[in-house]
Design a protein around this motif. Sequence first.
Motif, mmCIF file in Angstrom:
data_model
loop_
_atom_site.group_PDB
_atom_site.id
_atom_site.type_symbol
_atom_site.label_atom_id
_atom_site.label_comp_id
_atom_site.label_asym_id
_atom_site.label_seq_id
_atom_site.Cartn_x
_atom_site.Cartn_y
_atom_site.Cartn_z
ATOM 1 N N HIS A 156 15.996 56.511 -85.424
ATOM 2 C CA HIS A 156 15.976 55.593 -84.287
ATOM 3 C C HIS A 156 15.180 54.324 -84.559
ATOM 4 N N HIS B 262 16.832 50.392 -85.268
ATOM 5 C CA HIS B 262 16.217 49.194 -84.683
ATOM 6 C C HIS B 262 15.387 48.366 -85.654
ATOM 7 N N HIS C 169 24.247 54.199 -82.083
ATOM 8 C CA HIS C 169 23.096 53.845 -81.260
ATOM 9 C C HIS C 169 23.041 52.339 -81.012
ATOM 10 N N HIS D 60 23.103 50.319 -77.393
ATOM 11 C CA HIS D 60 22.226 49.252 -76.888
ATOM 12 C C HIS D 60 23.027 48.005 -76.519
ATOM 13 N N HIS E 92 12.056 50.351 -73.746
ATOM 14 C CA HIS E 92 12.725 50.344 -75.052
ATOM 15 C C HIS E 92 14.018 49.534 -75.044
#
Lengths: 440, 440
Positions: A91, A96, A128, A132, A268
Motif C-alpha cells: 500500500h 502510493h 488500488h 483512489h 488517507h
Amino acid sequence: ISEDRKPSPVAKSSEPNRNKSYDPKKPHITETPMTRYNFYKHVNWLNVFLIVGIPMIGLVTAWWTPLYWQTALWSVAYYFATGLGITAGYHRLWAHTSYSATLPLKMFLAFVGGGAVEGSIRWWARDHRAHHRYTDTDKDPYSVRKGLLYSHFGWMLMKQNPKRIGRTDISDLNDDPVVVWQHRHYLKVVFFCGLIFPTLVAGLGWGDYWGGFIYAGILRIFFVQQATFCVNSLAHWLGDQPFDDRNSPRDHIITALVTLGEGYHNFHHEFPSDYRNAIEWHQYDPTKWSIWIWKQLGLAYDLKQFRSNEIEKGRVQQQQKKLDQKRSKLDWGVPLEQLPVMEWDDYVDQAKNGRGLIAVAGVVHDVTDFIKDHPGGKAMIKSGLGKDATAIFNGGVYNHSNAAHNLLSTMRVGVIRGGCEVEIWKRAQRENKDVQYVKD
Amino acid sequence: ISEDRKPSPVAKSSEPNRNKSYDPKKPHITETPMTRYNFYKHVNWLNVFLIVGIPMIGLVTAWWTPLYWQTALWSVAYYFATGLGITAGYHRLWAHTSYSATLPLKMFLAFVGGGAVEGSIRWWARDHRAHHRYTDTDKDPYSVRKGLLYSHFGWMLMKQNPKRIGRTDISDLNDDPVVVWQHRHYLKVVFFCGLIFPTLVAGLGWGDYWGGFIYAGILRIFFVQQATFCVNSLAHWLGDQPFDDRNSPRDHIITALVTLGEGYHNFHHEFPSDYRNAIEWHQYDPTKWSIWIWKQLGLAYDLKQFRSNEIEKGRVQQQQKKLDQKRSKLDWGVPLEQLPVMEWDDYVDQAKNGRGLIAVAGVVHDVTDFIKDHPGGKAMIKSGLGKDATAIFNGGVYNHSNAAHNLLSTMRVGVIRGGCEVEIWKRAQRENKDVQYVKD
Ligand code: HEM
Ligand code: HEM
Ligand SMILES: [Fe+2]
Ligand SMILES: [Fe+2]
Ligand SMILES: [Fe+2]
Ligand SMILES: [Fe+2]
C-alpha cells in the motif's frame, strides 16, 4: 527482451486476468444480467474456494490440531509481518510511493506481502490506484456504493469485467525489478511465503509441521485477508469525515486497530502520498511507526509528508461546510430586501398607537409579544419604542449580546426609508423640507 | 405609606450599605490607594469575621462535637434546600424572573434563601443584575477581571465603594411583598433561617441542639456560601465558551456539580431569562429539575425558555468565529490581486524552457519542486505543463481533491492576461489577431 517479458507502462485492460481462456473480444459474463439460472456463471468459484473454502476446511481441521504456544506466538508474529507487507509494502510503498525503500527492505516487504496471499504487488497496486482515482464510481474496483460486503470481498467472489476497472499509470512499478520479479513468479511466491515458509519455521523450529501449516499458514492467511479487506469496506463506511465528505472514506479507531493503522482513511484519500495515516501521536498507526523505525535504521528514506498547513486547511474547509449546513437550517429572520419600506413618521405613529415597534439600525421590529419577556425588564425595552433605538440597543444603555441581536432579527417588520432617523433628517435638510427632528 | 417604607424603583447608590455611618458626600476609603499602613482600613472586618472567622471557629469546635447520622443527613438536606433558595429563588426567580412562582413557593424560597446567609433578595438580585448588565467592567460588582479570588469573595472581604457598582432597575422587586418583607426583616430572617431553625430541627427532632448548631448551622452555611460563590469565580474562569467569547462566562461540568447546575454560565449570560442553565438532558442542572417539578405541582408557572433556533444561532456564530480565527492563521497562497500578470505566450515559453509551470483557471503555478511528489505520478502532472490544465485538473483526467486545490494555490506565481486560454483566443478573434490556438 521479448514482448512477453516487458510489461506495458499502463495496466492492460485484460489484467488482472490470469485466465488463459479470457478473450477481450467476446462479451464478458458480467454483460449478461444475473438471473436464478445463470447465477453460478457469475460466481468466481476459484476465489470462493481460495478465500472462503480453504479457511473453512482450516477451521474444521484446527478442531483436531493441537495448538502449541510456540506455534501460536509464531502465527501472531507472522500475522503482523504479513499484514505489514500489505500496509507498509503493497500500500504505502508501492501503490502510493509515500517513501522510498532500500533493496533489502523491498525484498522483505515483497516476501511477507506475498505471504498475505492478496495477489502480486503489481496487480494490487494497479487496482488500488484505480480505487483512489475513481473512488466510489463504477471504475472503482471495490466501490462501497455497491454495498459493504461487495467492497469487502464480494468484488473477488463474483466475476469482474476487466474492462470496467479504471486504468492507471504503473510505469514506476514496471521499472521496479522487485515488483516485476514478484509478479512473474507470483504462484511460487504465494505458495512459499504463504504456506511452505510458515510450516517450515514451525516444523524445523519445534517439530510442529502440521500446526504450522494450519495455524501459521491457512488460518493466519484468512485473518490477514479479512483484516486488510476492512480497509475497503469498514474504512469507507464507519466513522467521521474530517477532511472531505464528498466521497465515502472515513476515519475510525476500530478500523485502525483492525488494519495496522489504515483506519484514518478520510485523511488517507485526501493525502494519499503521506507516509502516515494517523497524524496525531495518540492515534494507532503501527505501519507508520514501522516505516519511521526503518528510516532510523537506514532502510527507508524520503518519507513524504504533507505540510500541516495543507492538512489544517482541509479540516477548516470541511468544518466550514458542516457549519454552513447547520446555518442554512436555522431561521435568521426575513431578509432585509424582502421587508416593506416604511416612512419614519408612519413608524412613530404606529408605535404611539400602541404597536410595540422599535427601530434599530434602520430596521423596524415588532417586539409587542416580547416586552413581558425582556431580560432587561419591561421599562427598559419600552423606553425604546417609537424611537431610533440603535444607540440605546448597541451600548448606549446596554450593549446587547449576540443572542439579543439574533432574536431581534426574527422580529423584523419593515425598513425605514433612508435608514436611521438621522439619515432621514439629513436628507430632508438637503432637500430643504421641514421635518421635526425630535418628535417625542 | 411613609417615604421610608416605599423603596425607590431603582436601587439607591448607597445600597447595599446598612452602615449608618456611611455618608455618600464624604470621600470613600476606596478612593484612597491601599498602602501597608492604611491596609486595615480597606478590609471589611465584619465580613471577614462572618465569612471566614465564624466558619473557622465552627471547624475547630466540630473537633469536639460528635456527629450523629441524623444531624449529618439533616445538614446535607438543608444544604441542598438553602442552595436551591439561592439558585432557584434569588437567582432564577428574582434576579432574572425566568419563571413565576405562587406565594407559597415564594415564601419557601425566601425562607431557605435567607438561610444561605448571602444577603437579602433585594440586595443580591440588584448586584446580580448589575453583574449581568456590566459583566467584566468596573461596574460589575464581582468582576473576574480583578482576579479569581476577588470574584469569589474578595469583593465582600474588602470594602467597596457603593457608587462604583452599576445601577439597575429593581422596580419589580420593590413591587413584590415577599421581597420587601424579607429585606426589611433581614437580620431576623438570617438568624432564624440560618441558625435557629436548623438547630431547633436537630434539637427537637433527636436532641442534638449543639450538633444542629455547628453542623446544620455554621458549617452548612460555610459550604453553601463557598459553593454558590463559585458561580462568580469558577464559572467565569473554567471551561468552554460555546455561545460567546467576548466576555468571561464559561461552561463547565465541575462548576455545575458544585453549584446545583449553575455551571453552564456561558449559556446563562447569553440567555439569562431562560429558566434552564443546562439545555441538554444529560447535563447536571438540579435547579432546573426542581423548577420543572414545581411546575408539575402547580407551584411555578410561565417558565421562560429561548427557542432552540435562537440558541443554535449563537452556537453557529461562535463556531464561525473560532473557525475564522483558525483560517486566518493558515497560508492560503498569494492573493490573486497581488500576482504579476503574465502573457499567455510568455507562460508557454517559460514552461518550454524547463520551468515547471502549469496554468489552472487563469492562474500560473510553479510546480517544479512538486513534480516528483505528485501523488498521481510524474507523467500525469508533466502532461499539464505549459498548457491550460484547467479541465485536466478539474476532472478531465482526474477530479482533484480539496487538498490538491489548496496545495495548488500555494504555488501561484502569476495570472494570465485575459484568463484561460480559450478566453485569450476568443478575444484575439474578436480583435482580429492571428493566434495559434494549439501550440503543442
Ligand atoms: C431599546 C431598548 C432596550 C433597552 C434599554 C434594553 C436593556 C437591556 C438590559 C439592561 C439588559 C440586561 C439585563 C440583564 O442581563 O440582566 C437587556 C438584556 C437583553 N435584552 Fe434588552 N433592551 C432593549 C431592547 C431590547 C430589544 C428590542 C430586544 C429584542 C430582542 C432585547 C433583548 C434582550 C435580550 C435577549 C437580553 C438578554 C441577553 C443579553 O444580555 O443581551 N432588548 N436589555
Ligand atoms: C494537470 C495535470 C495533472 C494530472 C493529469 C493529475 C493527475 C492526478 C491523478 C490521476 C491523481 C490520483 C492519484 C491517486 O489518488 O492515486 C492525482 C492526485 C493528486 N494530484 Fe494531480 N494531476 C495533475 C496536476 C496536479 C497538480 C498541478 C497538483 C498540484 C497541487 C496536483 C496535486 C495532486 C494531489 C495533492 C493529489 C492527491 C490528492 C487527490 O487525490 O486529489 N496534481 N493527480
Ligand atoms: Fe479507500
Ligand atoms: Fe490508499
Ligand atoms: Fe456571571
Ligand atoms: Fe445570572
